[in-house]
Write an enzyme that holds these catalytic residues in place. Structure first.
Site, PDB file in Angstrom:
ATOM      1  N   LYS A 216       0.734  -1.173   0.019  1.00 54.54           N
ATOM      2  CA  LYS A 216      -0.152   0.099   0.146  1.00 54.54           C
ATOM      3  C   LYS A 216       0.726   1.110   0.149  1.00 54.54           C
ATOM      4  O   LYS A 216       1.567   1.354   0.947  1.00 54.54           O
ATOM      5  CB  LYS A 216      -0.928  -0.046   1.292  1.00 54.54           C
ATOM      6  N   GLU A 290      10.079   0.662  10.516  1.00 59.15           N
ATOM      7  CA  GLU A 290      10.837   1.796  10.246  1.00 59.15           C
ATOM      8  C   GLU A 290      10.242   2.832  10.389  1.00 59.15           C
ATOM      9  O   GLU A 290       9.346   3.357   9.667  1.00 59.15           O
ATOM     10  CB  GLU A 290      11.414   1.731   8.876  1.00 59.15           C
ATOM     11  N   CYS A 324      13.161  10.577   7.368  1.00 55.36           N
ATOM     12  CA  CYS A 324      13.138   9.816   8.631  1.00 55.36           C
ATOM     13  C   CYS A 324      14.552  10.155   9.160  1.00 55.36           C
ATOM     14  O   CYS A 324      14.456  10.402  10.450  1.00 55.36           O
ATOM     15  CB  CYS A 324      12.480   8.641   8.562  1.00 55.36           C
ATOM     16  N   GLU A 422       9.829  15.137  16.090  1.00 53.12           N
ATOM     17  CA  GLU A 422      10.088  15.040  14.796  1.00 53.12           C
ATOM     18  C   GLU A 422       9.344  16.192  13.875  1.00 53.12           C
ATOM     19  O   GLU A 422       7.964  15.992  14.005  1.00 53.12           O
ATOM     20  CB  GLU A 422       9.827  13.853  14.101  1.00 53.12           C
TER      21      GLU A 422
HETATM   22  P1  NAP Z   1       2.191   7.684   8.555  1.00 53.44           P
HETATM   23  O1  NAP Z   1       0.976   8.599   8.699  1.00 53.44           O
HETATM   24  O2  NAP Z   1       2.441   6.692   9.624  1.00 53.44           O
HETATM   25  O3  NAP Z   1       1.696   6.800   7.228  1.00 53.44           O
HETATM   26  C1  NAP Z   1       2.695   5.659   6.689  1.00 53.44           C
HETATM   27  C2  NAP Z   1       1.812   4.756   5.832  1.00 53.44           C
HETATM   28  O4  NAP Z   1       0.798   4.245   6.704  1.00 53.44           O
HETATM   29  C3  NAP Z   1       0.999   5.448   4.796  1.00 53.44           C
HETATM   30  O5  NAP Z   1       0.807   4.649   3.784  1.00 53.44           O
HETATM   31  C4  NAP Z   1      -0.280   5.762   5.681  1.00 53.44           C
HETATM   32  O6  NAP Z   1      -1.394   5.856   4.529  1.00 53.44           O
HETATM   33  C5  NAP Z   1      -0.470   4.411   6.455  1.00 53.44           C
HETATM   34  N1  NAP Z   1      -1.459   4.257   7.456  1.00 53.44           N
HETATM   35  C6  NAP Z   1      -1.804   5.541   8.229  1.00 53.44           C
HETATM   36  N2  NAP Z   1      -2.449   4.859   9.086  1.00 53.44           N
HETATM   37  C7  NAP Z   1      -2.392   3.637   9.153  1.00 53.44           C
HETATM   38  C8  NAP Z   1      -2.929   2.525  10.049  1.00 53.44           C
HETATM   39  N3  NAP Z   1      -3.687   2.904  11.185  1.00 53.44           N
HETATM   40  N4  NAP Z   1      -2.675   1.334   9.993  1.00 53.44           N
HETATM   41  C9  NAP Z   1      -1.967   1.019   8.812  1.00 53.44           C
HETATM   42  N5  NAP Z   1      -1.351   1.905   7.891  1.00 53.44           N
HETATM   43  C10 NAP Z   1      -1.894   3.290   8.121  1.00 53.44           C
HETATM   44  O7  NAP Z   1       3.583   8.390   8.067  1.00 53.44           O
HETATM   45  P2  NAP Z   1       3.636   9.450   7.111  1.00 53.44           P
HETATM   46  O8  NAP Z   1       3.324  10.725   7.727  1.00 53.44           O
HETATM   47  O9  NAP Z   1       3.026   9.212   5.643  1.00 53.44           O
HETATM   48  O10 NAP Z   1       5.402   9.634   7.040  1.00 53.44           O
HETATM   49  C11 NAP Z   1       6.155  10.178   7.635  1.00 53.44           C
HETATM   50  C12 NAP Z   1       6.461   9.268   8.732  1.00 53.44           C
HETATM   51  O11 NAP Z   1       7.298   8.275   8.068  1.00 53.44           O
HETATM   52  C13 NAP Z   1       7.779  10.055   9.405  1.00 53.44           C
HETATM   53  O12 NAP Z   1       7.533   9.831  11.010  1.00 53.44           O
HETATM   54  C14 NAP Z   1       9.139   9.394   9.122  1.00 53.44           C
HETATM   55  O13 NAP Z   1      10.063   9.449   9.780  1.00 53.44           O
HETATM   56  C15 NAP Z   1       8.602   8.065   8.777  1.00 53.44           C
HETATM   57  N6  NAP Z   1       9.665   7.378   8.101  1.00 53.44           N
HETATM   58  C16 NAP Z   1      10.517   6.450   8.414  1.00 53.44           C
HETATM   59  C17 NAP Z   1      11.531   5.925   7.578  1.00 53.44           C
HETATM   60  C18 NAP Z   1      12.364   4.918   8.070  1.00 53.44           C
HETATM   61  O14 NAP Z   1      12.985   4.113   7.512  1.00 53.44           O
HETATM   62  N7  NAP Z   1      12.569   4.805   9.344  1.00 53.44           N
HETATM   63  C19 NAP Z   1      11.378   6.189   6.003  1.00 53.44           C
HETATM   64  C20 NAP Z   1      10.527   7.082   5.762  1.00 53.44           C
HETATM   65  C21 NAP Z   1       9.669   7.734   6.644  1.00 53.44           C
HETATM   66  P3  NAP Z   1      -1.827   7.510   4.498  1.00 53.44           P
HETATM   67  O15 NAP Z   1      -0.823   7.706   3.036  1.00 53.44           O
HETATM   68  O16 NAP Z   1      -3.256   7.436   3.861  1.00 53.44           O
HETATM   69  O17 NAP Z   1      -1.927   8.161   5.738  1.00 53.44           O
END
Ligand code: NAP
Ligand code: MG
Length: 511
Positions: A216, A290, A324, A422
Site C-alpha cells: 500500500k 521503520e 526520517c 520530529e
Molecule cells: P504515517 O502517517 O505513519 O503513514 C505511513 C503509511 O501508513 C501511509 O501509507 C499511511 O496511509 C499508512 N497508514 C496510516 N494509518 C494507518 C493505520 N492505522 N494502519 C496501517 N497503515 C496506516 O507516516 P507519514 O506521515 O506518511 O510518513 C512520515 C513518517 O514516516 C515520519 O515519521 C518518518 O520519520 C517516517 N519514515 C520512516 C522511515 C524509516 O525508514 N525509518 C522512512 C521514511 C519515513 P496514508 O498515506 O493514507 O496516511
C-alpha cells in the site's frame, strides 16, 4: 545568471556573497519530459488493473467515493484519480498473493533473480518518466528524483536480484546447502517521502526470498508505484506476485488486520507504528517497523567547517526535510558555533525554493497542506518557546502550492519542542556542546535512534563518539548516504528490523 566572481564559502567575502544572492538568478531550466497520465487508476490485483469493489455502489449512492484525487503539491491541481482500496479489495489482493505464493516460492531461485533484474532494467529505461512523475506527485526537486530516488530504486532491485540464488550462503546458522524458506504473503505499507524507493526497499528483498506481496503506497504519492505495477506486467512477473492496493490509512489498517498475511513491513510514523505493533501482537505475524527520527548531527571544532556545513545542508534540507533520518538536531562545539552559524546562513541563502520541475531547484514543495500546517505549527512553537528563527528569504515563492522556506533555530534548549519532536520539514534546531561526553549525552537524549552524523578530523574521536551513539546508522564526515548493500533501521522508538544489505534479507525468511 550566475555571478562570474562567485566567492567560495570560506572566502572572507562570503557576507558580500550573501547580499549579492538577492540579484543572483539562474535561467529557468524546466524539465521537458511530460509523462502520460490517465484520468483514473484502479488497483493492481492478480496482474491486472481492476476497479475497486464498491465503485458501482459509490457512483449511485451516497457512500464513500471509490476514487480520490492525487494532488500536485506545487500547483494544488489534481493530477488524476486513484482507487480507494476497501477491506474487500485488500482481501482480493491477499488472496491473489496467497495463490501465487507456492509457484513463486518453488521457482528456481535463478529464475526469480531474472525477474528482479528485468524490473531493475525497466526502471532504468523508464527513469526519466518515473522521476518526473515522482516530482509532480510528491513535490520533490527533479534533481533529487532523477539522481537519487529512481537510480537507487533500480539499484535495490539489481542488488537483490543478485541475492536470489545465493540465499543459502546468507545465513551461517542455516544447514549447509539449504536455502531458508520464505515467509509467505507480505503486507507492506510505505510513506510519501520516497515513494518508489520505499516500494523498492520493500518489494525487492521480499521477492528475492520467494515471498509474494501486497503493497500500500501513501495516499498522497501513489503514482510511481502504480507505474511499477505496469513494469511488473511488462517484465511478465507471474500474476499475483506483486499486488498494489492504493488508499488511505484505512486500507493500510485492513492489510494489517488481514488474517492471511504472514508479515507486515511498515515504514511511517512512530504513532501508527505503535498501533500496528499492538494489532499484530499475538497474531503470529512477523513485523518490521521503520519509524520516525530526530537525528543528531555533531560538529567538532576540528572538523572541516565548509565540508560540515554542506553536511548540515544535506542533512536537513534534502527532500524538504521529509526524511526520517534527517539531521534535524545540530550540535556544534561552542568554540566554532558562531562561525558555523555564519557559514550556514550564507549557504542556506543560496538554496533555491520553487518549481520542483526546474533543474535548478534545491527545495521543492511540501508534500501536502497537512504537512505544511504541521511544519508551521512547529515553527510557531519554536518562537513561542523563545528560540530565534533564521529563515532564508532569497527565493520568491510561487503563488499556488505548499511552500516552506529553509530555516534554522538558534537559542534552542534541549527541552524545547522543536528539539524533541520530529518536524519532518526544512527546519533545523541548533544546539551546542563543550566536550565529546556532553555531545554524546545530549545526542542520545531522545526517544529515537535512527541515524547520527559526526564531523571531525580526528580518527580517534570518530571511534570514541560513534561507538557510543545509540543510532542504527552513524555517518562520519558525511550525511544521508544510502546504498542497497548497507542495512538501514532504528533503535528505540525508531523501530526494529533492518532494510537493505544482508541484514534486510533476514526479515523475509524463516531462520
Ligand atoms: P504515517 O502517517 O505513519 O503513514 C505511513 C503509511 O501508513 C501511509 O501509507 C499511511 O496511509 C499508512 N497508514 C496510516 N494509518 C494507518 C493505520 N492505522 N494502519 C496501517 N497503515 C496506516 O507516516 P507519514 O506521515 O506518511 O510518513 C512520515 C513518517 O514516516 C515520519 O515519521 C518518518 O520519520 C517516517 N519514515 C520512516 C522511515 C524509516 O525508514 N525509518 C522512512 C521514511 C519515513 P496514508 O498515506 O493514507 O496516511
Ligand atoms: Mg500527490
Amino acid at each position: 545568471m550566475m555571478n562570474p566572481h562567485t566567492p567560495t564559502l570560506s572566502s572572507p567575502h562570503h557576507l558580500d556573497f550573501a547580499t549579492s544572492l538577492t540579484q543572483w538568478e539562474y535561467a529557468p531550466a524546466p524539465e521537458s519530459v511530460r509523462p502520460e497520465i490517465a484520468e483514473r487508476y484502479g488497483l493492481f490485483i492478480n496482474g491486472q488493473f481492476v476497479e475497486p469493489q464498491g465503485s458501482d455502489r459509490a457512483r449511485s449512492a451516497s457512500e464513500e467515493p471509490a476514487y480520490f484525487p492525487s494532488i500536485n503539491p506545487a500547483t494544488e491541481s489534481t493530477i488524476c484519480e486513484v482507487a480507494q482500496g476497501s477491506a474487500a479489495d485488500v482481501d482480493a489482493a491477499v488472496q491473489a498473493a496467497r495463490e501465487a505464493f507456492p509457484a513463486w516460492a518453488a521457482l528456481p531461485a535463478k529464475e526469480r533473480g531474472k525477474y528482479l533484474y528485468r524490473i531493475a532494467r525497466r526502471i532504468q529505461e523508464r527513469a526519466r518518466e518515473l522521476a518526473v512523475l515522482e516530482t509532480i506527485d510528491g513535490g520533490k526537486p527533479i534533481r533529487e528524483s532523477r539522481d537519487i530516488d529512481i537510480p537507487l530504486a533500480a539499484a535495490h532491485f539489481f542488488y537483490h536480484a543478485g541475492w536470489a540464488d545465493k540465499l543459502r550462503f546468507a545465513f551461517p546458522g542455516s544447514r549447509a546447502g539449504e536455502t531458508p524458506a520464505p515467509l509467505g504473503v507480505c503486507g507492506q505499507i510505505i510513506p510519501w517521502n520516497f515513494p518508489l524507493l520505499m516500494a523498492a526497499w520493500k518489494l525487492a528483498p521480499a521477492l528475492a526470498c520467494g515471498n509474494t506481496c501486497v503493497l500500500k503506497p501513501a495516499e498522497t504519492t501513489p503514482l510511481t508505484v502504480l507505474r511499477l505495477a505496469e513494469i511488473c506486467q511488462e517484465v511478465g512477473l507471474p500474476k499475483g506476485v506483486v499486488n498494489i492496493v492504493t488508499g488511505d490509512g484505512r486500507t493500510g489498517e485492513a492489510l494489517v488486520n488481514h488474517p492471511d498475511v504472514n508479515k507486515i513491513a511498515f515504514t511511517g510514523s512512530t504513532a501508527v507504528g505503535k498501533k500496528i505493533a499492538t494489532t499484530a501482537a499475538g497474531t503470529g505475524k512477523r513485523l518490521t517497523l521503520e519509524l520516525g527520527g530526530k537525528s543528531p548531527n555533531i560538529i567538532f571544532e576540528d572538523a572541516s567547517l565548509d565540508q560540515a556545513v554542506e553536511g548540515i545542508i544535506e542533512g536537513i534540507y534534502f527532500n524538504q526535510g521529509h526524511v526520517c533520518c534527517a539531521g534535524s538536531r545540530l550540535f556544534v562545539q561552542e568554540s566554532v558555533l558562531d562561525e558555523t552559524i555564519a557559514k550556514l546562513k550564507v549557504r542556506m541563502a543560496s538554496l533555491r525554493v520553487g518549481d520542483p520541475l526546474d533543474k535548478n531547484t534545491d527545495i521543492g514543495a511540501i508534500n501536502s497542506r497537512t504537512q505544511l500546517n504541521t511544519i508551521k505549527h512547529y515553527i510557531d512553537e519554536g518562537r513561542a518557546e523563545g528560540a530565534e528563527l533564521h529563515e532564508s528569504t532569497t527565493s520568491v515563492l510561487p503563488d499556488a502550492g505548499y511552500w516552506c522556506r529553509p530555516s534554522f533555530f538558534t537559542g534552542v534548549q534541549p527541552s524545547h519542542t522543536i528539539a524533541r519532536e520530529e518536524i519532518f520539514g526544512p527546519v533545523l534546531a541548533v544546539l551546542s556542546f563543550r566536550t565529546p561526553e556532553e555531545a554524546i549525552t545530549r545526542a542520545n537524549n531522545t526517544p529515537y535512534g535512527l541515524a547520527a552524523g559526526v564531523w571531525t578530523d580526528k580518527g580517534s574521536k570518530i571511534f570514541e563518539v560513534a561507538s557510543k551513539l545509540k543510532a542504527g546508522i552513524v555517518w562520519l564526515n558525511t550525511f544521508n548516504k544510502f546504498d542497497p548493500t548497507s542495512p538501514f533501521g532504528g533503535f528505540k522508538e525508531s523501530g526494529f528490523g533492518r532494510e537493505g544489505g544482508l541484514h534486510g534479507l533476514r526479515g523475509y525468511v524463516r531462520c
